[in-house]
Design an enzyme around this catalytic site. Structure first.
Site, PDB file in Angstrom:
ATOM      1  N   HIS A  60       0.877  -1.180   0.000  1.00 18.92           N
ATOM      2  CA  HIS A  60       0.000   0.000   0.000  1.00 18.92           C
ATOM      3  C   HIS A  60       0.911   1.226   0.000  1.00 18.92           C
ATOM      4  CE1 HIS A  60      -3.627  -2.364   1.291  1.00 18.92           C
ATOM      5  NE2 HIS A  60      -2.704  -3.125   1.860  1.00 18.92           N
ATOM      6  N   HIS A 221      -2.641 -12.522   3.346  1.00 17.99           N
ATOM      7  CA  HIS A 221      -2.223 -12.519   4.763  1.00 17.99           C
ATOM      8  C   HIS A 221      -2.918 -13.545   5.656  1.00 17.99           C
ATOM      9  CE1 HIS A 221      -5.665  -9.837   4.584  1.00 17.99           C
ATOM     10  NE2 HIS A 221      -4.958  -8.788   4.190  1.00 17.99           N
ATOM     11  N   ASP A 286       2.398  -6.863   2.833  1.00 14.55           N
ATOM     12  CA  ASP A 286       1.253  -6.023   3.227  1.00 14.55           C
ATOM     13  C   ASP A 286       1.754  -4.693   3.813  1.00 14.55           C
ATOM     14  OD1 ASP A 286      -1.273  -5.102   3.582  1.00 14.55           O
ATOM     15  OD2 ASP A 286      -1.854  -6.530   5.131  1.00 14.55           O
TER      16      ASP A 286
HETATM   17  O1  DOR Z   1      -4.100  -3.409   8.727  1.00 11.43           O
HETATM   18  C1  DOR Z   1      -4.412  -3.143   7.568  1.00 11.43           C
HETATM   19  N1  DOR Z   1      -4.060  -1.975   7.002  1.00 11.43           N
HETATM   20  N2  DOR Z   1      -5.124  -4.029   6.856  1.00 11.43           N
HETATM   21  C2  DOR Z   1      -5.618  -3.728   5.641  1.00 11.43           C
HETATM   22  O2  DOR Z   1      -6.257  -4.566   5.038  1.00 11.43           O
HETATM   23  C3  DOR Z   1      -5.424  -2.380   5.064  1.00 11.43           C
HETATM   24  C4  DOR Z   1      -4.205  -1.786   5.610  1.00 11.43           C
HETATM   25  C5  DOR Z   1      -4.028  -0.331   5.258  1.00 11.43           C
HETATM   26  O3  DOR Z   1      -4.168  -0.008   4.068  1.00 11.43           O
HETATM   27  O4  DOR Z   1      -3.706   0.455   6.136  1.00 11.43           O
HETATM   28 ZN    ZN Z   2      -3.215  -5.065   2.556  1.00  9.90          ZN
END
Ligand code: DOR
Ligand code: ZN
Length: 416
Positions: A60, A221, A286
């Site tokens: 992200h 995940h 992630d």
């Molecule tokens: O903990 C998380 N943060 N899980 C997610 O699915 C999205 C992510 C985020 O984009 O901050």
């Molecule tokens: Zn994610």
């Protein structure tokens, strides 16, 4: 013998053994692997282990819309310093990548900032938006529950997953069933784990895997051995994150360990390592940075998510050095399997593959120090953990990281 454009002297692993080779590179691709080769340009990493550039299929990078947390330049720079040369970026940016216009705009914004190769996910929402998204998206993301920065899908999953335009595509699923979330007292990591429980994860997986669909379901995940067993039994690919392998709900990191799905109990975390022996897991970071200010609040109000794109491969290399994982398994899980899932010509040191390489001095194990990382967010949940960072990183035959510097900027290309 004709000289190659570039030749690298290095070591590679083949199964259990390591050997010294010359890698010949032409037009950004590996063109020969021999004992001796001539090159117009020669790099010496004779005593280093070369692995394929890492492929992180779950990041992200926060661009556009949340560039106070990260942007495409800093995020891809951070990846490069961790030996990752390809990322696939998630669609929960602002605006979310739910249609053709949004993905076009995101691509226009980020492509000139990319230090490594990248692909973009589209987010499943309205079925009519799928054909447009499919023109640029490397895969699709499906959120079964709300999470930080993303809303759960409200449409019929069956209907969406049978869109003709999705056939054969990868759909990465965030599997947590919100109907199973228990209570709201979200006061610490232990409670967060109870609220968004392993049962909520498992039931969501059962639900999505019960749907007949021509898409390639990839389960993001997974946090327990049971979840991974279920994925394997259904012949689905799945991701495991370094944080679910190395951190747990009693880790003393407070909001910096708040993430969805949550960190689990230490005993479950340890059992997740058994899954890695199957050689089927894809290790994905992630990478979900938030600013220090956002995280330094009471637990309930802190956003979920933690950074990890730069530490993913180095943490795994340290585990290999300690004999906990095999080097060949690390390369499979961090490079080869994720590239194969998305049909990328990456993730292998073989003739015909992109010359994306990361070179490691295996004697140079260090403790992770957030001050030395490159993400804009400025913190890591892995402070003090053992890691081996690459001494050099090559993207399609060009040294992009060398001598602790980003030697070449913004040469990343868009993958679709
Ligand atoms: O903990 C998380 N943060 N899980 C997610 O699915 C999205 C992510 C985020 O984009 O901050
Ligand atoms: Zn994610």
């Amino acid at each position: 013998m004709m000289a190659h454009e570039v030749v690298v002297h290095t070591k590679i692993t083949r199964g259990p053994s390591t050997r010294s080779v010359c890698i010949g590179i032409d037009d950004g691709m590996i063109s020969a692997i021999e004992k001796n080769l001539d090159g117009d340009r020669v790099f010496h990493f004779d005593d280093f282990l070369a692995i394929p550039g890492g492929v992180d299929i779950h990041t992200h990078m926060r661009d556009p819309g949340m560039t106070d947390k990260e942007d495409f330049f800093t995020g891809t720079k951070s990846a490069a310093f961790g030996g990752t040369t390809t990322i696939l970026d998630m669609p929960n940016t602002k605006p979310p990548v739910t249609n053709l216009l949004a993905i076009r705009e995101k691509l226009d914004l980020v492509k000139s900032k990319a230090n490594i190769d990248f692909g973009l996910f589209g987010q499943l929402g309205d079925i009519d938006d799928i054909p447009g998204l499919a023109r640029f998206a490397i895969g699709f993301k499906l959120y079964m529950s709300d999470t930080t920065g993303a809303q759960a899908i409200t449409k019929s999953l069956e209907h969406l997953l049978n869109s003709d335009h999705l056939a054969g595509k990868v759909v990465t699923v965030h599997a947590e069933d919100p109907r199973m979330f228990e209570g709201k007292d979200n006061s610490n990591l232990h409670r967060h784990n109870q609220v968004r429980s392993i049962k909520a994860e498992f039931m969501a997986l059962k639900r999505i895997l019960s749907i007949e669909t021509p898409v390639k379901l990839n389960l993001a995940h997974l946090t327990t051995l049971e979840s991974a067993d279920l994925a394997r039994a259904n012949k689905s690919t799945y991701e495991v994150t370094p944080h679910h392998l190395l951190l747990h709900d009693a880790s003393k990191i407070g909001t910096f360990g708040k993430v969805n799905p949550p960190l689990r109990k230490r005993s479950l975390m340890n059992r997740l390592f058994d899954d890695l022996a199957t050689g089927r897991a894809i290790i994905a970071s992630d990478h979900a940075p938030h600013t220090l200010e956002e995280k330094e609040v009471d637990f309930e109000n802190a956003p979920s998510g933690l950074p990890g794109v730069e530490t993913r491969v180095p943490l795994m290399m340290a585990l290999a050095k300690k004999g906990i994982l095999k080097h060949s398994a690390v390369q499979d899980m961090c490079c080869t399997l994720p590239a194969e899932l998305f049909n990328l010509r990456k993730g292998k040191i073989e003739v015909g593959y992109d010359a994306d390489l990361a070179f490691f001095d295996l004697d140079n194990m260090v403790e992770i120090d957030s001050e030395k990382l490159h993400s804009k967010c400025g913190w890591t949940p892995f402070e003090g953990h053992d890691a081996i960072f690459p001494a050099g990183v090559m993207l399609r035959g060009k040294m992009i990281v060398r001598g602790g510097e980003l030697a070449i900027e913004k040469t990343g290309e868009f993958l679709k």
